[in-house]
Scaffold this active site. Structure first.
Site, short mmCIF file in Angstrom:
data_model
loop_
_atom_site.label_atom_id
_atom_site.label_comp_id
_atom_site.label_asym_id
_atom_site.label_seq_id
_atom_site.Cartn_x
_atom_site.Cartn_y
_atom_site.Cartn_z
N GLU A 90 15.37 39.94 2.86
CA GLU A 90 15.10 41.27 2.30
C GLU A 90 15.38 42.35 3.34
OE1 GLU A 90 10.91 41.07 1.34
OE2 GLU A 90 11.19 39.03 0.58
N LYS B 136 14.34 45.39 5.57
CA LYS B 136 13.04 45.84 6.04
C LYS B 136 13.02 47.36 5.95
CE LYS B 136 9.57 45.34 9.60
NZ LYS B 136 9.31 46.76 9.88
N ASP C 219 11.83 51.15 6.15
CA ASP C 219 11.10 51.88 7.18
C ASP C 219 10.24 52.94 6.50
OD1 ASP C 219 10.37 52.32 9.71
OD2 ASP C 219 12.22 53.30 10.35
N ARG D 103 -2.25 50.19 4.81
CA ARG D 103 -2.48 48.91 5.47
C ARG D 103 -3.66 48.97 6.43
NH1 ARG D 103 -0.79 46.49 10.11
NH2 ARG D 103 -0.78 44.23 10.04
N GLU E 190 6.23 48.64 0.22
CA GLU E 190 6.48 49.69 1.20
C GLU E 190 6.75 50.98 0.43
OE1 GLU E 190 6.39 48.57 4.41
OE2 GLU E 190 7.30 50.18 5.58
N TYR F 236 7.21 43.84 -2.01
CA TYR F 236 7.78 42.71 -1.28
C TYR F 236 6.87 41.49 -1.22
CZ TYR F 236 5.10 44.61 2.68
OH TYR F 236 4.12 45.10 3.48
N LYS G 162 15.05 42.64 13.77
CA LYS G 162 15.22 44.09 13.87
C LYS G 162 16.67 44.49 14.12
CE LYS G 162 11.54 46.38 13.74
NZ LYS G 162 10.69 46.61 14.83
N CYS H 248 37.32 78.94 30.37
CA CYS H 248 37.53 77.53 30.05
C CYS H 248 37.28 76.68 31.30
CB CYS H 248 38.96 77.32 29.55
SG CYS H 248 39.40 75.58 29.38
N CYS I 214 41.03 75.25 32.30
CA CYS I 214 42.17 76.06 32.72
C CYS I 214 41.77 77.48 33.12
CB CYS I 214 43.21 76.11 31.61
SG CYS I 214 42.70 77.11 30.19
N CYS J 92 38.88 78.15 23.84
CA CYS J 92 39.68 78.45 25.02
C CYS J 92 40.96 79.13 24.55
CB CYS J 92 40.00 77.15 25.76
SG CYS J 92 41.43 77.26 26.84
N CYS K 201 46.66 75.20 28.58
CA CYS K 201 45.44 74.52 29.02
C CYS K 201 45.68 73.02 29.02
CB CYS K 201 44.28 74.87 28.08
SG CYS K 201 42.77 73.94 28.44
O1 D41 Z 1 10.32 46.06 3.83
C1 D41 Z 1 9.34 45.87 4.54
N1 D41 Z 1 8.92 46.81 5.35
C2 D41 Z 1 8.60 44.57 4.51
C3 D41 Z 1 7.39 44.48 5.18
C4 D41 Z 1 9.08 43.43 3.81
N2 D41 Z 1 10.24 43.48 3.11
N3 D41 Z 1 8.38 42.29 3.80
C5 D41 Z 1 7.19 42.19 4.45
N4 D41 Z 1 6.54 41.02 4.40
C6 D41 Z 1 5.37 40.90 5.03
C7 D41 Z 1 4.65 39.58 4.94
C8 D41 Z 1 5.59 38.43 5.18
C9 D41 Z 1 3.54 39.52 5.94
C10 D41 Z 1 4.08 39.46 3.57
C11 D41 Z 1 6.66 43.30 5.18
C12 D41 Z 1 5.42 43.10 5.83
N5 D41 Z 1 4.81 41.89 5.73
C13 D41 Z 1 4.72 44.10 6.61
N6 D41 Z 1 4.84 45.40 6.49
C14 D41 Z 1 4.04 45.99 7.39
C15 D41 Z 1 3.38 45.05 8.08
C16 D41 Z 1 3.79 43.85 7.59
#
Ligand code: D41
Length: 669
Positions: free
Chosen positions: A106, A108, A110, A129, A166, A218, A307, A401, A404, A419, A425
């Site tokens: 998936e 992640k 932000d 959270r 999220e 998620y 990441k 400049c 030149c 310039c 130049c």
């Molecule tokens: O998209 C996300 N930020 C995301 C966060 C995601 N796609 N999956 C996540 N899965 C988990 C677990 C596996 C612990 C159920 C998460 C997060 N945790 C998470 N987000 C913030 C802390 C943890």
């Protein structure tokens, strides 16, 4: 009233979750108004899941703390391929497994993590959270987010269900929000994540309602009096069936190789996604295996966040200098203490122009945030004023400049400094030559940037034609240039003389004229002589050429200096065919023109890249997520949630055989 509520909830779902509205906004508004009127006449019949009840009153006592049913775990991070391989190895060892495991992959997002409680399908509580055990009750704010269902749809919803997801702000919404903030003289948000988190934690739900927030679910926490399927990807599909939005990019992958492939694809797609991502998450797909793996120190052993390289970093400014471009424009550039950001080491970052430099007030010695996203050139985002050392002074615009020493002009109504040296130049000459020799212009193989610097600095080359007069003995006097490389370079130059009119036009570097315009001009006029004598009115007839550009083009061809450059090049043997070319292949050869495809699951007969290349060769487009505009979803083995979404939207689904036979016109291997 019940009927109106159901109908409005359906429209909310179609608009905000499926991205596929079926009625115009005006129809929605009329139904909404009708419900508002009925509810004001019969206030006792107002129910909390009514679409009119998304924006309510602020909680009197501020945010209450609430405990989550099951703890919200955190995620372990991986920063390299090696980290990911170690994760997979640990998982396999604990499970005594040999062979590839299946993972749910998936993006992640932000944003800010959220826990949603549904009781009998109704949204009763939403909490941040917090520390993972206890969070803040932000129900009144989360209710205002239209992609969050106030009531789950479909059947088989457990009596009690905690959904984890999220909350985020899509980039486009963030851009508009910040634009409005700037206009109103307010402080803009630093990034979409801060904007999302800040909006969630505002006491007045009316403010949250005005923010463009969205949800992707998620995972789940408590599930009571009901059950969920045994694999994570199926859980996501089920959540999606119940009306919860799930990231369309979620996929099932196999083994480390599948994970790495997904990571690479998402990294490539990162810039095009509608929202910010800071990595991808891999989860062991089998829920029983997840239970066997368990958790350690509040993080599951069965999941990992791989990441992406951070797109922003802190560093210090060593100096600010001005770079002179091909057309003489001076660009302020910050020289930085080198820093690793967005996957590369950066030691220079643009400040765009004088206005930007002054607005950001970047000074030598400052600590700044640099951003490098995708292949975009690194830029200085902002200064950390609290870290500014004493005795700094603002950078002043140069009057001459830096290369030149010609006077610098600030063009009226433009942010640009220029310039006035023109081809006198050396910096402008170098840039013009770099452009002339570049791949999409005359494409002179081996004529690199440093070589051009030397050729200009030693006065061997003043104008483009001089390149073709160079001799091996002249070239051999330069650094790192032996007889062999000199000969090779001359051969490359000689080859580059056979070109096309559009490349030639582009190579000249006429102000404002890029590749697309060069092509349009070449098509329209066919012959250079026709171009050199055309009037501004005639240029303006060309597709996409406006009056300003037409003015630039005529001025260019009328200047005696430019005419000389062109005659010189032609006399030296730069040539092309001046026959009109037939138009590009029509739709007959591009049968997939206007069709968009999404590929999901593993294809057996070809890789995704091959399938993509073939579809594109036939004029079709391949995108990553299923929307109402998708023409076909092509499913391979083990498709993820995309199939469910396509079916929901009525998007035509093809298997690999059907793709091959009926669309690409090939039969299966
Ligand atoms: O998209 C996300 N930020 C995301 C966060 C995601 N796609 N999956 C996540 N899965 C988990 C677990 C596996 C612990 C159920 C998460 C997060 N945790 C998470 N987000 C913030 C802390 C943890």
């Amino acid at each position: 009233m019940l009927q109106l509520r159901i109908e409005l909830a359906e429209h909310d779902y179609r608009y905000h979750v499926l991205d596929a509205p079926v009625v115009p906004d005006a129809v929605y508004d009329r139904l909404y108004q009708e419900l508002v009127e009925l509810e004001s006449r019969y206030p006792r019949l107002v129910s909390p899941d009514s679409p009119t009840q998304r924006v309510g009153a602020a909680p009197a006592a501020g945010f209450r703390e609430v405990a989550h049913g099951l703890p919200m775990l955190s995620l372990d991070n991986a920063f390299s391929r090696e980290d990911l391989e170690n994760f997979d190895r640990r998982v396999q060892e604990r499970l005594d497994s040999a062979g590839d495991l299946q993972y749910s992959a998936e993006p992640k997002l932000d944003g800010a993590a959220i826990n949603l409680w549904f009781e009998n399908g109704e949204l009763v509580r939403a909490a941040t959270r917090g520390d993972g055990r206890v969070g803040e009750d932000v129900t009144h704010n989360v209710r205002t987010i239209h992609s969050v269902p106030l009531r789950l749809r479909g059947s088989g919803v457990p009596r009690l269900l905690e959904v984890r997801g999220e909350i985020f702000m899509p980039r486009e919404g963030f851009r508009r929000l910040n634009e409005a903030a700037q206009k109103a003289g307010e402080k803009p948000f630093a990034n979409p994540r801060n904007a999302a988190a800040g909006s969630l934690r505002h006491l007045d739900p009316r403010l949250t309602a005005s923010r463009p927030l969205a949800l992707f679910a998620y995972g789940v926490g408590t599930v009571a009096e009901g059950s969920l399927p045994p694999r994570h990807t199926e859980v996501l599909d089920r959540l999606s069936d119940w009306g919860l939005p799930v990231a369309p990019e979620a996929e099932l992958v196999t083994g480390v190789a599948g994970c790495l492939g997904y990571y690479a694809r998402m990294l490539e797609k990162r810039a095009e996604l509608a929202y910010d991502t800071d990595g991808v998450v891999f989860k062991v797909n089998d829920v029983d295996l997840q239970a066997r793996l368990g958790t350690v120190a509040r993080a599951p052993r069965w999941a990992v966040a791989y990441k992406f390289p951070a797109e922003e970093q802190l560093t210090t400014v060593e100096s600010v200098h001005f770079q002179v471009g091909r057309t003489g424009v001076l660009t302020p550039v910050a020289r930085l203490e080198p820093v690793f950001v967005g996957g590369a080491t950066v030691s220079n970052a643009t400040l765009h122009n004088l206005d930007e430099l002054h607005r950001k007030d970047v000074r030598p010695g400052d600590t700044v945030i640099v951003r490098r996203a995708g292949d975009v050139i690194p830029e200085v985002m902002s200064v950390l004023l609290e870290r500014r050392p004493p005795q700094t002074s603002p950078v002043r615009a140069p009057e001459r400049c830096p290369v030149c020493s010609s006077p610098v002009l600030r063009v009226e109504g433009e942010a640009a400094l220029r310039c006035t040296g023109g081809s006198a130049c050396p910096a402008q000459r170098k840039e013009a030559l770099r452009h002339f020799a570049s791949r999409r212009a005359l494409n002179i193989d081996g004529l690199g940037s440093q070589l051009i610097d030397q050729l200009v600095d030693t006065d061997l080359v003043h104008k483009p034609g001089d390149l073709f007069r160079l001799t091996t003995s002249q070239l051999q006097q330069l650094d790192r240039m032996g007889e062999r490389s000199a000969t090779k370079l001359l051969e490359a130059m000689s080859r580059s003389k056979a070109t096309t009119l559009e490349r030639f036009l582009y190579a000249l570097g006429i102000p404002e004229v890029g590749e697309a315009t060069s092509k349009a001009l070449a098509r329209h006029f066919v012959r250079l002589s026709a171009l050199m004598t055309a009037s501004a009115e005639e240029f303006a007839e060309v597709e996409d050429v406006g009056p300003i550009m037409a003015g630039h083009i005529t001025a260019y061809f009328q200047a005696p200096h430019n005419q000389e450059v062109i005659q010189d090049l032609r006399a030296l043997g730069v040539h092309w065919s001046e026959e009109a070319r037939p138009d590009d292949a029509g739709t007959a050869e591009r049968p997939l023109k206007g069709k968009t495809f999404v590929l999901t699951g593993t294809l057996a007969g070809m890789t995704r890249e091959e399938a993509t290349a073939r579809i594109e060769a036939l004029g079709g487009k391949v995108t990553s997520s299923v929307t109402a505009k998708t023409s076909y979803l092509v499913v391979g083995d083990k498709p993820g949630s995309k199939l469910a979404k396509a079916e929901k939207l009525g998007v035509e689904v093809l298997d690999e055989g059907q793709l091959g036979q009926s669309i690409l016109g090939v039969s299966e291997k």
